[in-house]
Design a protein around this motif. Structure first.
Motif, PDB file in Angstrom:
ATOM      1  N   PRO A 117     104.153  -6.370  61.945  1.00 46.23           N
ATOM      2  CA  PRO A 117     103.630  -6.321  61.027  1.00 46.23           C
ATOM      3  C   PRO A 117     104.767  -5.127  60.083  1.00 46.23           C
ATOM      4  O   PRO A 117     105.777  -4.963  60.055  1.00 46.23           O
ATOM      5  N   ILE A 119     104.683  -2.848  58.156  1.00 47.25           N
ATOM      6  CA  ILE A 119     105.170  -1.024  58.010  1.00 47.25           C
ATOM      7  C   ILE A 119     106.678  -1.346  58.943  1.00 47.25           C
ATOM      8  O   ILE A 119     107.119  -0.418  58.892  1.00 47.25           O
ATOM      9  N   TYR A 200      96.355  -6.730  51.723  1.00 48.08           N
ATOM     10  CA  TYR A 200      96.949  -6.608  52.176  1.00 48.08           C
ATOM     11  C   TYR A 200      98.152  -4.942  51.899  1.00 48.08           C
ATOM     12  O   TYR A 200      99.012  -4.485  52.172  1.00 48.08           O
ATOM     13  N   TRP A 202      98.267  -3.934  49.272  1.00 45.46           N
ATOM     14  CA  TRP A 202      97.138  -2.097  49.043  1.00 45.46           C
ATOM     15  C   TRP A 202      98.021  -1.223  50.264  1.00 45.46           C
ATOM     16  O   TRP A 202      97.779  -0.055  50.417  1.00 45.46           O
ATOM     17  N   THR A 203      96.575  -2.152  51.728  1.00 46.34           N
ATOM     18  CA  THR A 203      96.950  -0.881  53.002  1.00 46.34           C
ATOM     19  C   THR A 203      98.688  -0.498  53.138  1.00 46.34           C
ATOM     20  O   THR A 203      98.558  -0.047  53.298  1.00 46.34           O
ATOM     21  N   ASN A 204      99.459  -1.450  52.467  1.00 50.75           N
ATOM     22  CA  ASN A 204     101.116  -1.612  53.320  1.00 50.75           C
ATOM     23  C   ASN A 204     101.752  -0.125  52.134  1.00 50.75           C
ATOM     24  O   ASN A 204     102.610   0.058  52.338  1.00 50.75           O
ATOM     25  N   VAL A 206      99.952   1.985  50.606  1.00 51.93           N
ATOM     26  CA  VAL A 206      99.994   3.295  51.546  1.00 51.93           C
ATOM     27  C   VAL A 206     100.524   3.703  52.298  1.00 51.93           C
ATOM     28  O   VAL A 206     101.300   4.687  52.698  1.00 51.93           O
ATOM     29  N   GLY A 207     100.707   2.919  53.154  1.00 49.37           N
ATOM     30  CA  GLY A 207     101.635   3.245  54.470  1.00 49.37           C
ATOM     31  C   GLY A 207     103.640   3.813  54.172  1.00 49.37           C
ATOM     32  O   GLY A 207     103.846   4.791  54.162  1.00 49.37           O
ATOM     33  N   LEU A 210     103.237   6.342  52.451  1.00 52.61           N
ATOM     34  CA  LEU A 210     103.371   8.240  53.383  1.00 52.61           C
ATOM     35  C   LEU A 210     104.368   8.296  53.870  1.00 52.61           C
ATOM     36  O   LEU A 210     105.052   9.855  53.605  1.00 52.61           O
ATOM     37  N   MET A 237      92.376  10.125  49.358  1.00 53.29           N
ATOM     38  CA  MET A 237      91.518   8.677  50.205  1.00 53.29           C
ATOM     39  C   MET A 237      91.017   8.341  49.268  1.00 53.29           C
ATOM     40  O   MET A 237      91.245   7.592  48.678  1.00 53.29           O
ATOM     41  N   VAL A 240      92.460   6.115  46.568  1.00 55.77           N
ATOM     42  CA  VAL A 240      93.557   4.946  46.825  1.00 55.77           C
ATOM     43  C   VAL A 240      91.819   3.884  47.616  1.00 55.77           C
ATOM     44  O   VAL A 240      92.095   2.699  46.895  1.00 55.77           O
ATOM     45  N   GLY A 241      90.449   4.240  47.044  1.00 50.62           N
ATOM     46  CA  GLY A 241      89.597   3.363  48.123  1.00 50.62           C
ATOM     47  C   GLY A 241      89.540   3.044  46.837  1.00 50.62           C
ATOM     48  O   GLY A 241      89.159   1.792  46.387  1.00 50.62           O
TER      49      GLY A 241
ATOM     50  N   PRO B 126      86.538  -0.501  51.175  1.00 52.07           N
ATOM     51  CA  PRO B 126      87.878  -0.514  50.310  1.00 52.07           C
ATOM     52  C   PRO B 126      88.927   0.764  50.683  1.00 52.07           C
ATOM     53  O   PRO B 126      90.526   0.965  50.483  1.00 52.07           O
ATOM     54  N   MET B 127      88.799   1.851  51.500  1.00 52.96           N
ATOM     55  CA  MET B 127      89.809   2.280  51.724  1.00 52.96           C
ATOM     56  C   MET B 127      90.641   1.932  52.937  1.00 52.96           C
ATOM     57  O   MET B 127      90.430   2.062  53.915  1.00 52.96           O
ATOM     58  N   PRO B 128      92.495   2.462  52.831  1.00 55.45           N
ATOM     59  CA  PRO B 128      92.561   1.221  53.644  1.00 55.45           C
ATOM     60  C   PRO B 128      93.079   2.485  55.075  1.00 55.45           C
ATOM     61  O   PRO B 128      93.220   3.998  54.723  1.00 55.45           O
ATOM     62  N   ILE B 130      95.392   3.354  56.481  1.00 51.53           N
ATOM     63  CA  ILE B 130      96.531   4.062  56.668  1.00 51.53           C
ATOM     64  C   ILE B 130      96.438   5.498  56.544  1.00 51.53           C
ATOM     65  O   ILE B 130      97.075   6.554  56.555  1.00 51.53           O
TER      66      ILE B 130
END
Lengths: 264, 279
Positions: A117, A119, A200, A202-204, A206-207, A210, A237, A240-241, B126-128, B130
Motif C-alpha cells: 500500500p 501508505i 487513490y 486523494w486518499t493517500n 490525506v494519509g 496526517l 474532513m 477533503v470530501g 467522497p471523504m477518504p 483516512i
C-alpha cells in the motif's frame, strides 16, 4: 397519432424521501449536540463547523494557515503527483500491453511493488525526502501509477483482434498498429483510470499529510485532533470530501469532452 | 482400424531453433533480467550509500526480518505484528461486509430504501477513509476499536457500491426468462439477482480488502503499539531502514495472502464467474 405521448412523472414520495433523509441526517446530528447527548469534546454540530468554515477564510489561528492555503497546498501536491503518475503510468501500461519485451522487463518489478500500500512508503520517503512536498508527491505518484498501468495494459489487451489482423493484412507495421489501433481502442479504459487514480491519489494524500506535513488539509485534521477541536477535524474532513468531489466532477467533464467521438 | 496417414507426423515434435531473438523475447529470460537489474540496482545504491544511510541492502532486509521473527519488538515477534494487523482487518472487514452488502442489495431492489440511504451515502462517499482517523481517535481513543472503526468506514463504501451496481447491471433478459417460466418476485431475487450480482460483490470485497490494508496501516502509523504499521514507523523513529523495508515486505506478503484468500473463497462460492484476462 399512432402512439400516445409517454409522460414520466416521478412519484411524489420519491422526490420527498431523499430530501427528508438529508434533513433528518443533519437534524439528528445537530440535536445530538444541542441536547447534550454527545459531549461537545467529541463532536461538533454542523452549525459550529459552518461557523469555523467562515472564520477560517480570514483567520490564521490556531493551526497556522488560512483554509485557502491548506487547500492550495493539498491540491498542488495531489496534482503534481497525479500528473506525474499519468505521464509515466499510461505510456508504460500501453507499451506493456503491446510490446512483449517491455512487459517482460517491467512486469516483475511492477508486481513486486503493487501489493505494498502506498501508505507503507511514508517512513521511507521521510528518510529520503524529509517532510516537504517532494515526499508527498512521491507517495501520490506511487498511488496513482498502479491504476494507470493496469487500465492501460488491459485496454490494449482488449483491442479487437480482428482490427489488428486487418491492419496486418493491409501491411501496417507493428508500430503503426500500436499507434493507430491499439491506443485509440484503449482510450476509454485509460480514461477510466483517470478517475480511479484520482481517488487513490486523494486518499493517500490525506494519509501522507496526517503523518508528515506542516500544511495542507490532512495537517489541518491532525491539528484539530491535537488541539481537541472536533469542529476543525470535521471541517477538514468536509473540505477533503468536497475538494475531491469537485475535482472528480471536473475530470468527468474533461473526459466526456475528449471522448465525445468514441463509443463507450 | 485403419491407420491415419499423418499419424507418424504428429508424433514428431517440432522444436523452434534457439536464436538470439528467441532468447531475447523469451518471457522468463526477460523476467530474470528485470529482477536481477532491480535487485542489483537496489543493492548497488544501498552499498555505495548514494541515498545516504537511508536504504538497506536486500540481504540486510532479509536478515533483519529473520531477526524480527526471533526477537520481540514491543512484546510481539514479526508474526505477532502481522497477526495484529490481519486480525484488525478481518474484524473490520467482516463487520462492514455483513452490513454493507445486504444494504447495497436492498438499495438496488427497493427504491424507497434507495431514496433514503443514497443521499447520505453520496454525502459520505467522497471523504477518504483516512480522513476519519482523527475523529475516530477522538471518539474511541487509540485502542483497537478506533482502528476497526476506520477499516469499517473504508471497506463499507466499495462493498455497498459493488453490491448495488452488481444488482442494477443484471441483464434484464434474465428477469424476462424467470418471468416467462412463471417465477414470482422471490424467484427473481434469489434465482437471478443474487447469483448474477455475486461476481460484482466479490470484486467489491477485493477492492475493500486493499482499502482495508491502506486504512489499517494509516491508523497504525498514527498511533499503535502493535501491527505492521507500528513496525515501520518504529523503524523510522529508530533510523533503521532495514526494519522499515522488512516491515514493507511483510505488509506486501500479508496483503497478497489475504487477497488470495478472498480469491479462493470466490472460486469456491461462485464458480460461474467468467474470468477476464488481464493483470
Amino acid at each position: 397519432m399512432s402512439f400516445a405521448e409517454v409522460k414520466i412523472t416521478k412519484e411524489p414520495l420519491m422526490v420527498i424521501l431523499p430530501i427528508l433523509s438529508i434533513v433528518a441526517f443533519f437534524g439528528i446530528w445537530q440535536s445530538l449536540l444541542s441536547f447534550g447527548v454527545v459531549p461537545s469534546s467529541l463532536l461538533a454540530s454542523p452549525l459550529q463547523v459552518l461557523k469555523l468554515f467562515i472564520a477560517k477564510w480570514t483567520q490564521v489561528n490556531p493551526d497556522g494557515a488560512l483554509l485557502t492555503t491548506h487547500m492550495w497546498t493539498s491540491i498542488q501536491e495531489a496534482f503534481t503527483g497525479y500528473i506525474l503518475a499519468l505521464l509515466v503510468g499510461i505510456p508504460l501500461g500501453l507499451a506493456m500491453g503491446w510490446f512483449p519485451i517491455v512487459e517482460g522487463l517491467a512486469r516483475p518489478i511492477f508486481e513486486l511493488i503493487r501489493p505494498i500500500p502506498p501508505i507503507a512508503w511514508i517512513p521511507l520517503t521521510i528518510f529520503w525526502f524529509g517532510i516537504g512536498i517532494p515526499g508527498k508527491v512521491f507517495i501520490i505518484w506511487i498511488a496513482g501509477i498502479v491504476p494507470c498501468v493496469i487500465n492501460s495494459y488491459v485496454g490494449v489487451k482488449m483491442t479487437n483482434p480482428v482490427l489488428i489482423q486487418m491492419a496486418r493484412t493491409y501491411g501496417a507495421s507493428n508500430w503503426q498498429i500500436f499507434i493507430k489501433i491499439c491506443i485509440p481502442s484503449a482510450l476509454p479504459m485509460v480514461f477510466g483510470a483517470l478517475q480511479i487514480a484520482l481517488a487513490y491519489c486523494w486518499t493517500n494524500l490525506v494519509g501522507a499529510e496526517l503523518l508528515a506535513a506542516d500544511n495542507g488539509l490532512g495537517f489541518m485534521i491532525t491539528m484539530g485532533r491535537r488541539l481537541a477541536m472536533p469542529d476543525m477535524v470535521l471541517l477538514g474532513m468536509a473540505m477533503v470530501g468536497l475538494t475531491g468531489a469537485v475535482i472528480g466532477v471536473i475530470i468527468d467533464a474533461v473526459e466526456k469532452r475528449l471522448l465525445a467521438g468514441i463509443r463507450r | 482400424m485403419t491407420s491415419i496417414a499423418n499419424e507418424t507426423q504428429s508424433a514428431k515434435k517440432e522444436r523452434a531453433p534457439i536464436t538470439v531473438k528467441a532468447v531475447l523475447t523469451n518471457k522468463w529470460f526477460l523476467y530474470a533480467v528485470s529482477l536481477t537489474f532491480f535487485f542489483g540496482l537496489w543493492d548497488y545504491v544501498a552499498y555505495k550509500k548514494i541515498l545516504g544511510s537511508s536504504l538497506a541492502r536486500p540481504l540486510e532486509v532479509v536478515n533483519y526480518m529473520g531477526y524480527m521473527i526471533n526477537h520481540r519488538l514491543a512484546g510481539n515477534s514479526l508474526w505477532g505484528h502481522a497477526w495484529a494487523s490481519t486480525r484488525r482487518i478481518l474484524i473490520g472487514f467482516s463487520i462492514a461486509s455483513l452490513i454493507a452488502v445486504p444494504l447495497g442489495l436492498m438499495m438496488a431492489l427497493n427504491k424507497y430504501v434507495n431514496a433514503i440511504v443514497k443521499p447520505i451515502f453520496d454525502l459520505m462517499k467522497p471523504m477518504p477513509p483516512i480522513a476519519w482517523i482523527s475523529i475516530s481517535i477522538l471518539w474511541f481513543g487509540i485502542g483497537e476499536p478506533s482502528k476497526v472503526f476506520i477499516i469499517i468506514i473504508g471497506t463499507f463504501v466499495p462493498c455497498l457500491l459493488n453490491a448495488y451496481n452488481g444488482v442494477r447491471l443484471v441483464e434484464p433478459e434474465l428477469y424476462d426468462v424467470v418471468r416467462v417460466l412463471g417465477g414470482n418476485r422471490r424467484d427473481e431475487i434469489f434465482q437471478v439477482c443474487f447469483p448474477a450480482a455475486f461476481p460484482a460483490i466479490f470484486a467489491g470485497l477485493q477492492i475493500s480488502l486493499s482499502v482495508a490494508w491502506t486504512c489499517v496501516l494509516a491508523a497504525e502509523l498514527v498511533s499503535a503499539r502493535s501491527g505492521l504499521g507500528y513496525v515501520i514507523i518504529k523503524g523510522m523513529n529508530l533510523g533503521r531502514p532495514a526494519m522499515v523495508l522488512g516491515g514493507m515486505v511483510a505488509i506486501a506478503l500479508a496483503a497478497l495472502m489475504t487477497s488470495q484468500l478472498v480469491g479462493l473463497l470466490e472460486k469456491v462460492l461462485c464458480p460461474w464467474k467468467r474470468e477476464i484476462e488481464g493483470l
